[in-house]
Structure formats: C-alpha cells, structure tokens
Design a protein around this motif. Structure first.
Motif: not given
Length: 678
Positions: A362, A544, A548, A550-552, A566-567
């Motif tokens: 993360s 990700d 979170d 979501k796919q960054d 960042k997505n």
C-alpha cells in the motif's frame, strides 16, 4: 493531401470531465518532487515571494517550460509541480513560444522577476506585470529583436551587470543552430546601453574578451564566486568538465582569467551541461546545479565558503527513478515474492530494467536494481511484461522489440533462458508491445500486440498449451494509433476487462467493455483519461498501489520517465458519469522530423445538441504555418462529422525548417510544432 476517415462515435448524453478522477503524484518516482525531460535546463527564482527558491526547468524536448514551487524552505527545499504559473504563456499553443532555456532577472528594476525564455525563436522576454508574489506575464517582442538576428536558433542566455552601471547586460552561449548561425561553442556579449528600467542591448564582445570557443555548445553562468564584488563566470560545455573564469579585473571592466579550482571536481562525461549557480541550501554560498541530455539534474553542494567555494556532489537532491536511456515501458509483478508489486521496464537499447519495490503493498518505494534478467538484450525498443507463461509459479518475461517479434524468456530458479518456440512466427512489423489477459474465460492467457503501424494491432487467442492464433474478432470496434501500447484493466469494476492503449502522441485511449466477461462490446470513452498526457509514447500499466481497491496507473514515456496517477474514479463509473466523449485531440505529427511527408491525426467527438440528440457537423480547419506566421498550406477547411481523421502533408515544395500546424474546430483550437529536414 489524403484524408482518411477512421471511425465515428454516436453518443448523445451529458458530458462531464474526467480530468478530476486522476491525481498525478510526482513524489512516487521523484522523492525530491522534480521530474524533467531530456536536455533539461534548470533555473531558480523566488517567483512566489516567500523567501525560498522555486525551480523552473526548460527542455529541448518539451513544448513548454515547467514550474516547481518550493514547498519546503530556504534551507531544505522540497519541490512540487505547479502547472498554473506559465499556463498563460502557452495558452494559444506553441507556435510563437520557446521552451529550451530560462533566465530570470529584474530587467526593468520594478522589484519583481521578469522571464527570458530562449530557444529556436531566439530570446523571448516576458515582463512580470504582476508583482513579486503573484506573477502575471506579458510578452515583449522588441527588446531582443536586434539580438535575435545575430544569435542563431540555439542560444543560452545569461544576464549580469558586467560593466557596473546598474543594469543587466547579456551574454549568449551559442549552440548547434539547426539551420546555420554563429559558430557553435562561442559566446556573444550585448551591452545594455539603456537603463535599469528601459533596456537596450547592443553587440559588444569586449565584455567577454578571452572567453574561447568551448566546443559544440557553450552555457554561461555568472556569480561572484570569490566574494570580491564582481562577477565570475562558469562555462558549461559538453562531454568535458566545466570551465571557470575568475574576474581579475573590476566590476566595471572585467578581465577573465581561466582558473581550475572549483570546477576540477566536476564529472566530465555528460552532455548538455547548463549550469545555474545559487544558494539552494541556504547557507550563504553558491551551489551548482545543471541539467543533462537524458534529463538527469545534477547538484554539487558548496561545502566551502562564500569566498573559497568547494563543490561536492550531493546525490540526495533531485533523485529521479527512471530508466537509463529512453523509451520506458511498464509491467508489474511480485518478482521477489515479498508481497508487493515490483516493476520491469524496457528501453530503446533493448534491455530489461528492474525496479524493486522496497515499500509495501500500500506504500510503494521503487529502487532501480540489477536482476538476473538485466543482461538480456532484444535489440532495441524492448517492452517486457512479467507473466507466468509456463504456469510454474514464478514470473517469466515476454517482450516486444523494434523488429516486431515477440520474445520469451523462461525463469528457472532465477535464471532466464530464451524459448524460441512459443511465439515463433508472430511478427507485427515494428515496435511490438504485448499485453496479456484471458478474454474468453477458458483459463488460458491470450495476447494483444500493439505495433508501430496502427493497422497491425493484432489479437492472438491462446487455444491451449500456449498455441497462439490470430483472432481479431476479439478487438472488433477498437481502432489503435501508431506505436500502440495496450493494457487490460477493469477500471469500471463491473467484472470484465476494459482496455487502455498508450499512443505515440503521449495520450491514452480507453475502450470500455460494455458487454460482459464472455461477450465483448468495446465502446470508446475519451473522458476517463481526459487531459492525461505524457511527452511521447505513452505506455500505461495498472495496479492497486495504495490498497484502496482501485487500479492506479503508472505511465512510461519516450524520455525514460515514469508518471504515477492515483485513481479517483468512482467505484461504479456507469452510475455516476456518462461514457460519451466530448473531446478534441490533435496528435503530434508522425514521423517528426520528416522528409518530405508526414501524417497529422486528430479527433472530433462532439455532441452538438444534447437536448434533441441530433448531431450536426462542425466547421473544421487545419492549416500549416511557417515561422513568420504565414499560412502556407490548407489541409482541411470545411464541415466534418464527429470522428478521427488522418491527413498527409507533402512538404516537397517548401524548404527545411520548423513549421506549425493548427487545428480549429468549433470553439477548439490547438497548435503544434513539426520539423522538416531535407
């Protein structure tokens, strides 16, 4: 002129910009906050009046100068990108602007910094008609008009009061002017015989008597380095150490004496050494910063004193995590099996470069590291992908290459050996770029290959046991662009894979799968990546990285940089935002430079009447201009429907030089630059 209609999208819904749904975070690949393009040229200036130095970076390979505001302080700088500072300068496009070199000084003595941007068009002066805390720029086309006819198309400016009369004089280092000019490597001086408030520059090389021809490029910088009350000179030059000239005359009549001393410790291998001298660490003496041809910014800290400087390279400043060389690509996988995603990149020399993630799942922290596959060479323009192609539990590498084939390297306990049978016979011409996904849900990983030629985008179905056969029915409705780099990702989180395609112009096309995991229906959506653009050859990949769900996105590019986004896209895109595009796109011409023909591509995608759902045509023009702003060719002038177009301009009847093409469609207008070399 050849006009090719590629596709039309018929959507009639409300338009909402998607640009708010991605946040670019420079610090992921630049802890210091600074990224730069090839042939970078830094300059420092306190443009916001807060008492610390901000950073401006010019570049030969970019269309605009970039501004990084200092969010730290005068002793501990920390830079962050600010796109607003110079937005007004480039608001009308790039035809009558420069971007290569920057100099800042208070030319009119009104208490704020003015701006000189040098480049192909000579020197452009922008008065600061705001104040010392909030700059407002106004171009002046007269102050340097007499200078510009003398200095060629690659001038490096330095401003200093060399005759002690209270106003700024000008010295220009001469570079390799594209179409002739003064001898590269010399310097030219211009005396300001006006005043501190109304400058007037006249040629006067007596100000630099004794300064020699230093090679192909001369980069002057002035500061009082021995604290004796007059200006000394540091001269950058290519593939050698810099030169230091001490002023052994007076502040009114300089005498330049070549001295070793402080510059003898500098490295001597980089190209494009353009120095800037300033007190970056706030200790009262002058440090040295300069850019290089590959975009690296090098910093030498003055660990001596104000009167006796001693330079020492400090690698903690201007860290940039990027490829060695150009043409970075992106693929992720947990190569070291520590629970987070590492990254592999290609480059233009055909190598594989490994970026180990020393952070967590993360909080990524990429470090460029040598791996067992680092010695693999596919020729040039590698585009490696981490994938367990043999399903043995470790990551193999499959790569594209310049010559269009697909090369496979099997990982056996950390040792990679080429397998020449799996992808034998597969070739898409040039610049192959593979992406993998199981699109028919049969448990076998299929492959989509991008190529230099947009028409060569090819889908290969894995029929089992890694037997790949062409089946382009899986990409019906998808139109690629030149140098396509595809990536599959479920961005709308509806359980099926969508497709992002990076293109040569630096943009990313997005095709949403509006069908399902077994029935693919592709619909072009230009909102999702609206206003996301890198310099050239976008190569996106998704994962990700902040936990979170979501796919960054990380995007590689031609200059070797990586950009992290960042997505912020809503979890269920289809419920919150329409997928209909309302975007105009003008791509960079290809090839560029060119001789004698080049292709210009653009898209018109506009819903003219959202209330009735009736689409009307748009008045559209595409003109070619020369450097003087004269229209020399009309490629398009008429009504066009929504869609994407390509126009071929044959420049056989015009001379070599810089030209500009301008697209005007409805209320949209954009201008880009191109180069004809015969």
């Amino acid at each position: 002129m050849i006009l090719r209609r590629q596709f039309v999208l018929l959507f009639f819904v409300t338009v909402i910009s998607y640009s708010q749904y991605w946040t670019k975070i420079d610090s992921v690949f630049s802890p210091f906050g600074v990224t730069s393009q090839n042939f970078s040229a830094p300059e420092y200036c306190d443009l916001d009046g807060d008492g610390d130095l901000d950073l401006i970076i010019g570049s030969l390979s970019a269309d605009r100068i970039e501004y990084f505001v200092n969010k730290g302080n005068a002793t501990t700088p920390l830079f962050r990108r600010d796109t607003n500072m110079f937005a007004s300068i480039y608001a009308q496009g790039y035809q009558f602007t420069n971007s290569e070199y920057v100099a800042t000084t208070d030319i009119d003595n009104d208490g704020d910094f003015d701006l000189v941007i040098a480049g192909y068009n000579g020197l452009y002066l922008y008065w600061n008609v705001g104040d010392s805390t909030e700059a407002v720029w106004k171009i002046d086309t007269t102050v340097f008009s007499a200078v510009n006819v003398l200095i060629g198309t690659d001038p490096k400016p330095a401003l200093a009061d060399l005759d002690g009369d209270g106003d700024e004089d000008l010295v220009v280092g001469i570079g390799e002017s594209l179409f002739g000019g003064p001898t590269p490597g010399i310097s030219m001086a211009f005396l300001n015989n006006g005043s501190a408030m109304v400058p007037n520059f006249v040629a006067d090389n007596s100000l630099i008597t004794g300064i020699p021809d230093v090679g192909l490029n001369a980069y002057p910088a002035f500061k009082d380095l021995d604290n004796d009350g007059d200006f000394d000179l540091v001269m950058g030059r290519d593939l050698q150490t810099m030169l230091y000239y001490k002023n052994t005359g007076t502040k009114y009549s300089p005498v330049w004496t070549s001295t070793g001393g402080i510059v003898s410790v500098l490295e001597s291998v980089t190209y494009w050494k353009n120095p800037v001298l300033c007190d970056l660490d706030g200790d009262g003496d002058f440090d040295l910063t300069y850019g290089t041809s590959d975009g690296t910014i090098i910093y030498y800290q003055n660990i001596g004193t104000k009167s006796a400087p001693l330079l020492q390279q400090n690698l903690s400043y201007f860290q940039m995590i990027r490829t060695d060389g150009n043409a970075s690509t992106v693929s992720f996988g947990d190569y070291d099996k520590d629970g987070d995603l590492d990254m592999v990149s290609g480059d233009w020399l055909g190598k594989f470069q490994y970026f180990r993630n020393d952070g967590t799942s993360s909080h990524p922290d990429f470090k460029k590291t040598t791996a067992s596959f680092s010695s693999i060479d596919v020729g040039s323009y590698s585009s490696p992908v981490f994938i367990d192609i043999d399903k043995d539990g470790d990551l193999d590498i499959v790569s594209g290459a310049l010559l269009g084939g697909i090369l496979c390297y099997i990982n056996t306990n950390g040792t990679f050996a080429q397998n020449t049978s799996i992808f034998a016979g597969i070739n898409v011409g040039y610049r192959s770029a593979p992406a993998f996904a199981d699109l028919n849900n049969d448990g076998n990983i299929d492959m989509l290959v991008g190529a230099e030629d947009a028409a060569k985008l090819t889908f290969y179905l894995n029929s089992g046991n890694n037997l790949f056969v062409v089946d382009n029915s899986f990409i019906d409705g998808i139109t690629a662009s030149r140098d396509a780099h595809p990536a599959f990702v479920d961005l709308d989180k509806d359980g099926d894979l969508d497709l992002a395609i990076g293109i040569s112009g630096g943009l990313i096309y997005y095709y949403e799968n509006t069908g399902n995991a077994s029935t693919l229906v592709w619909k072009r959506n230009d909102l999702l990546f609206d206003k996301i653009e890198v310099h050239q050859d976008a190569t996106p990949a998704f994962a990700d990285f902040d936990g979170d769900g979501k796919q960054d996105m990380i995007v590689g590019e031609y200059n070797g940089n990586f950009s992290f986004y960042k997505n912020l896209v809503p979890t269920r895109v289809k419920e919150s935002v329409s997928a209909a595009p309302s975007v105009f796109v003008l791509e960079q011409n290809y090839p560029n430079p060119f001789n004698p023909a080049t292709t210009i591509s653009f898209s018109i995608e506009k819903n003219n009447n959202p209330f009735t759902g009736i689409r009307t045509t748009v008045q559209t023009s595409l003109y070619i201009f020369d450097l003087l702003g004269r229209r020399i060719s009309t490629l398009i002038n008429g009504q066009l429907n929504a869609g994407s177009y390509s126009v071929v301009w044959d420049a056989s009847n015009v001379p070599s030089g810089i030209y500009f093409y301008r697209l005007q469609s409805g209320n949209y207008s954009e201008t880009k630059r191109m180069m004809l070399i015969k």
